[in-house]
Write a protein that holds these residues in place. Sequence first.
Motif, PDB file in Angstrom:
ATOM      1  N   LEU A  21       0.851  -1.191   0.000  1.00  0.00           N
ATOM      2  CA  LEU A  21       0.000   0.000   0.000  1.00  0.00           C
ATOM      3  C   LEU A  21       0.888   1.243   0.000  1.00  0.00           C
ATOM      4  CD1 LEU A  21      -2.971   1.049   0.472  1.00  0.00           C
ATOM      5  CD2 LEU A  21      -2.266   1.252   2.853  1.00  0.00           C
ATOM      6  N   PRO A  22       0.736   2.139  -0.967  1.00  0.00           N
ATOM      7  CA  PRO A  22       1.557   3.347  -0.919  1.00  0.00           C
ATOM      8  C   PRO A  22       1.153   4.231   0.262  1.00  0.00           C
ATOM      9  CG  PRO A  22       0.544   3.058  -3.092  1.00  0.00           C
ATOM     10  CD  PRO A  22      -0.112   2.087  -2.159  1.00  0.00           C
ATOM     11  N   VAL A  23       2.127   4.536   1.093  1.00  0.00           N
ATOM     12  CA  VAL A  23       1.913   5.468   2.213  1.00  0.00           C
ATOM     13  C   VAL A  23       2.826   6.660   1.937  1.00  0.00           C
ATOM     14  CG1 VAL A  23       1.954   5.804   4.701  1.00  0.00           C
ATOM     15  CG2 VAL A  23       1.506   3.515   3.767  1.00  0.00           C
ATOM     16  N   LEU A  24       2.228   7.782   1.602  1.00  0.00           N
ATOM     17  CA  LEU A  24       3.003   8.959   1.221  1.00  0.00           C
ATOM     18  C   LEU A  24       3.344   9.780   2.451  1.00  0.00           C
ATOM     19  CD1 LEU A  24       0.890  10.090  -1.879  1.00  0.00           C
ATOM     20  CD2 LEU A  24       2.693   8.348  -1.737  1.00  0.00           C
ATOM     21  N   CYS A  25       4.529  10.369   2.447  1.00  0.00           N
ATOM     22  CA  CYS A  25       4.940  11.197   3.586  1.00  0.00           C
ATOM     23  C   CYS A  25       5.332  12.589   3.106  1.00  0.00           C
ATOM     24  CB  CYS A  25       6.114  10.542   4.313  1.00  0.00           C
ATOM     25  SG  CYS A  25       6.776  11.574   5.642  1.00  0.00           S
ATOM     26  N   PRO A  64      -5.009   4.212   8.676  1.00  0.00           N
ATOM     27  CA  PRO A  64      -4.212   3.098   9.211  1.00  0.00           C
ATOM     28  C   PRO A  64      -5.035   1.969   9.833  1.00  0.00           C
ATOM     29  CG  PRO A  64      -3.180   5.183   9.768  1.00  0.00           C
ATOM     30  CD  PRO A  64      -4.508   5.524   9.142  1.00  0.00           C
ATOM     31  N   ASP A  65      -6.191   2.276  10.428  1.00  0.00           N
ATOM     32  CA  ASP A  65      -7.014   1.181  10.992  1.00  0.00           C
ATOM     33  C   ASP A  65      -7.335   0.143   9.922  1.00  0.00           C
ATOM     34  OD1 ASP A  65      -7.142   2.120  13.574  1.00  0.00           O
ATOM     35  OD2 ASP A  65      -9.167   2.969  13.390  1.00  0.00           O
ATOM     36  N   GLU A  66      -7.689   0.608   8.731  1.00  0.00           N
ATOM     37  CA  GLU A  66      -8.038  -0.321   7.656  1.00  0.00           C
ATOM     38  C   GLU A  66      -6.800  -1.071   7.172  1.00  0.00           C
ATOM     39  OE1 GLU A  66     -10.355  -0.519   3.357  1.00  0.00           O
ATOM     40  OE2 GLU A  66     -10.197   1.406   4.354  1.00  0.00           O
ATOM     41  N   MET A  67      -5.684  -0.329   7.062  1.00  0.00           N
ATOM     42  CA  MET A  67      -4.436  -0.965   6.619  1.00  0.00           C
ATOM     43  C   MET A  67      -4.042  -2.107   7.568  1.00  0.00           C
ATOM     44  SD  MET A  67      -0.637   0.748   6.417  1.00  0.00           S
ATOM     45  CE  MET A  67       0.641   0.009   5.404  1.00  0.00           C
ATOM     46  N   VAL A  68      -4.070  -1.795   8.855  1.00  0.00           N
ATOM     47  CA  VAL A  68      -3.627  -2.777   9.855  1.00  0.00           C
ATOM     48  C   VAL A  68      -4.594  -3.963   9.915  1.00  0.00           C
ATOM     49  CG1 VAL A  68      -3.366  -3.049  12.368  1.00  0.00           C
ATOM     50  CG2 VAL A  68      -2.289  -1.124  11.198  1.00  0.00           C
ATOM     51  N   ALA A  69      -5.893  -3.677   9.797  1.00  0.00           N
ATOM     52  CA  ALA A  69      -6.882  -4.772   9.829  1.00  0.00           C
ATOM     53  C   ALA A  69      -6.675  -5.703   8.640  1.00  0.00           C
ATOM     54  CB  ALA A  69      -8.295  -4.197   9.821  1.00  0.00           C
ATOM     55  N   LEU A  70      -6.437  -5.144   7.466  1.00  0.00           N
ATOM     56  CA  LEU A  70      -6.231  -5.982   6.267  1.00  0.00           C
ATOM     57  C   LEU A  70      -4.963  -6.804   6.403  1.00  0.00           C
ATOM     58  CD1 LEU A  70      -7.288  -3.428   3.502  1.00  0.00           C
ATOM     59  CD2 LEU A  70      -8.479  -5.551   4.118  1.00  0.00           C
ATOM     60  N   MET A  71      -3.903  -6.178   6.962  1.00  0.00           N
ATOM     61  CA  MET A  71      -2.651  -6.924   7.157  1.00  0.00           C
ATOM     62  C   MET A  71      -2.877  -8.087   8.124  1.00  0.00           C
ATOM     63  SD  MET A  71       0.130  -3.824   7.313  1.00  0.00           S
ATOM     64  CE  MET A  71       1.558  -4.878   7.654  1.00  0.00           C
ATOM     65  N   PHE A  77      -4.814  -5.138  -0.151  1.00  0.00           N
ATOM     66  CA  PHE A  77      -5.287  -3.766  -0.017  1.00  0.00           C
ATOM     67  C   PHE A  77      -6.203  -3.447  -1.195  1.00  0.00           C
ATOM     68  CE2 PHE A  77      -0.973  -3.634   1.994  1.00  0.00           C
ATOM     69  CZ  PHE A  77      -1.440  -3.518   3.297  1.00  0.00           C
ATOM     70  N   PRO A  78      -7.143  -2.526  -0.987  1.00  0.00           N
ATOM     71  CA  PRO A  78      -8.023  -2.180  -2.116  1.00  0.00           C
ATOM     72  C   PRO A  78      -7.204  -1.587  -3.254  1.00  0.00           C
ATOM     73  CG  PRO A  78      -8.732  -1.087  -0.079  1.00  0.00           C
ATOM     74  CD  PRO A  78      -7.426  -1.733   0.211  1.00  0.00           C
ATOM     75  N   PRO A  79      -7.614  -1.837  -4.495  1.00  0.00           N
ATOM     76  CA  PRO A  79      -6.904  -1.229  -5.612  1.00  0.00           C
ATOM     77  C   PRO A  79      -6.999   0.287  -5.532  1.00  0.00           C
ATOM     78  CG  PRO A  79      -8.730  -2.618  -6.382  1.00  0.00           C
ATOM     79  CD  PRO A  79      -8.768  -2.642  -4.896  1.00  0.00           C
ATOM     80  N   ARG A  80      -5.919   0.963  -5.976  1.00  0.00           N
ATOM     81  CA  ARG A  80      -5.893   2.431  -6.032  1.00  0.00           C
ATOM     82  C   ARG A  80      -6.140   3.068  -4.664  1.00  0.00           C
ATOM     83  NH1 ARG A  80      -3.922   4.570 -10.941  1.00  0.00           N
ATOM     84  NH2 ARG A  80      -3.810   2.710 -12.175  1.00  0.00           N
ATOM     85  N   ALA A  81      -5.693   2.391  -3.610  1.00  0.00           N
ATOM     86  CA  ALA A  81      -5.781   2.986  -2.273  1.00  0.00           C
ATOM     87  C   ALA A  81      -4.406   3.521  -1.899  1.00  0.00           C
ATOM     88  CB  ALA A  81      -6.228   1.940  -1.260  1.00  0.00           C
ATOM     89  N   CYS A  82      -4.384   4.561  -1.121  1.00  0.00           N
ATOM     90  CA  CYS A  82      -3.123   5.042  -0.560  1.00  0.00           C
ATOM     91  C   CYS A  82      -3.416   5.705   0.782  1.00  0.00           C
ATOM     92  CB  CYS A  82      -2.427   6.024  -1.506  1.00  0.00           C
ATOM     93  SG  CYS A  82      -3.296   7.582  -1.754  1.00  0.00           S
ATOM     94  N   ILE A  83      -2.340   5.954   1.525  1.00  0.00           N
ATOM     95  CA  ILE A  83      -2.450   6.717   2.777  1.00  0.00           C
ATOM     96  C   ILE A  83      -1.583   7.955   2.594  1.00  0.00           C
ATOM     97  CG2 ILE A  83      -1.848   6.737   5.234  1.00  0.00           C
ATOM     98  CD1 ILE A  83      -2.616   3.855   5.463  1.00  0.00           C
ATOM     99  N   ILE A  84      -2.073   9.099   3.045  1.00  0.00           N
ATOM    100  CA  ILE A  84      -1.313  10.349   2.941  1.00  0.00           C
ATOM    101  C   ILE A  84      -0.987  10.835   4.348  1.00  0.00           C
ATOM    102  CG2 ILE A  84      -1.304  12.703   2.038  1.00  0.00           C
ATOM    103  CD1 ILE A  84      -3.331  11.856  -0.056  1.00  0.00           C
ATOM    104  N   THR A  85       0.304  10.960   4.645  1.00  0.00           N
ATOM    105  CA  THR A  85       0.713  11.344   6.005  1.00  0.00           C
ATOM    106  C   THR A  85       1.520  12.644   5.982  1.00  0.00           C
ATOM    107  OG1 THR A  85       2.862  10.188   6.077  1.00  0.00           O
ATOM    108  CG2 THR A  85       0.899   8.877   6.575  1.00  0.00           C
ATOM    109  N   PHE A  86       1.529  13.306   7.139  1.00  0.00           N
ATOM    110  CA  PHE A  86       2.231  14.584   7.295  1.00  0.00           C
ATOM    111  C   PHE A  86       3.004  14.531   8.613  1.00  0.00           C
ATOM    112  CE2 PHE A  86      -1.542  15.089   4.827  1.00  0.00           C
ATOM    113  CZ  PHE A  86      -1.181  15.937   3.793  1.00  0.00           C
TER     114      PHE A  86
END
Length: 239
Positions: A21-25, A64-71, A77-86
Motif C-alpha cells: 500500500l503506498p503510504v506517502l509522507c 491506518p485502521d483499515e491498513m492494519v486490519a487488512l494486514m 489492499f483495495p486497488p488504487r488505495a493510498c495513505i497520505i501522512t504529514f
Amino acid sequence: MKRLIVIWCCCLSLTTTAQQLPVLCYHNITTAGQHKNDLLHIDRDQFDRQLKTLSDSGYHTILPDEMVALMAQHKPFPPRACIITFDDSHDVHYSVAAPLLQHYHFKGVFFVMTVTLNKPHYLSVANVKALSDEGHVVASHTWDHPFPAGYKDWNKELVTPRQQLEKITGRPVWYFAYPFGAYNDSIIMHVKQAGYKAAFQLNRLPVAGKELYTLRRLMVDGRWSGAQLLHEMALYGTQ
Ligand SMILES: [Zn+2]
C-alpha cells in the motif's frame, strides 16, 4: 485460452503479493515561493497538482485502521488505495493541506510532536482537535523528535504524547512515526509497550517479522510532478 487465463491469474496474484500500500509522507508545505521544492518542502500549488493527479487517476485514501486490519487478516489492499501522512506538526498542515485534502475527498494522517503545540508556525491544540473532528487521524511523533540515542525518558517521548493527543482529540491514538524514520529494537519494544498498534518509518522496506512496527512510507519530493509521483508509487510497489 484457458491456459492463458491461468497464466494471467498467476501473474496477477504475484503482483498483488509484491504490491505494498503506498503510504506517502509529506513535511512542510510552502506558499508564495517561500522555499524551493525539495524532499522536505512542497509548494502549495505543486501539492495541489499531485493530489489532483492522484484523484484523477482514481486513487482514494484509506486510514491506518483499515491498513492494519487488512494486514492482520492477510487480505489484499483495495486497488488504487493510498495513505497520505504529514510529519512535524507544521501549522500549514491545518491551514493549507487539510482544505486541499477536503477538496479531493481525501483523509490524512498527521504525526504530531507535542513539544511544538501552540508554538508559532506549528499546529495549535485547536488545530489538532479540528483535524481529528474532520475525520483525519491524529498520531504521535514523540515529544521533541529525538534521534535514536536521544530517547532519555520513554514515558516523556512515547506515553505522555499519546495521552495528551488522546485528551485533545477525545479519540484513541494508535499510531506512531519514528523521527527521522529511525528505529532500533529497543525503540520498537518501547513503542509497543506504550500501546501503539503500529509504527511508520520512511523509505526502507519493512523488516520481516516486525512489519507492523516498520511500516514503509514514500517520502514525496516536492519537485515531482503528479506523473512522477505516480511513477514513484508504482516503483515502490515492486521494490
Ligand atoms: Zn519528523
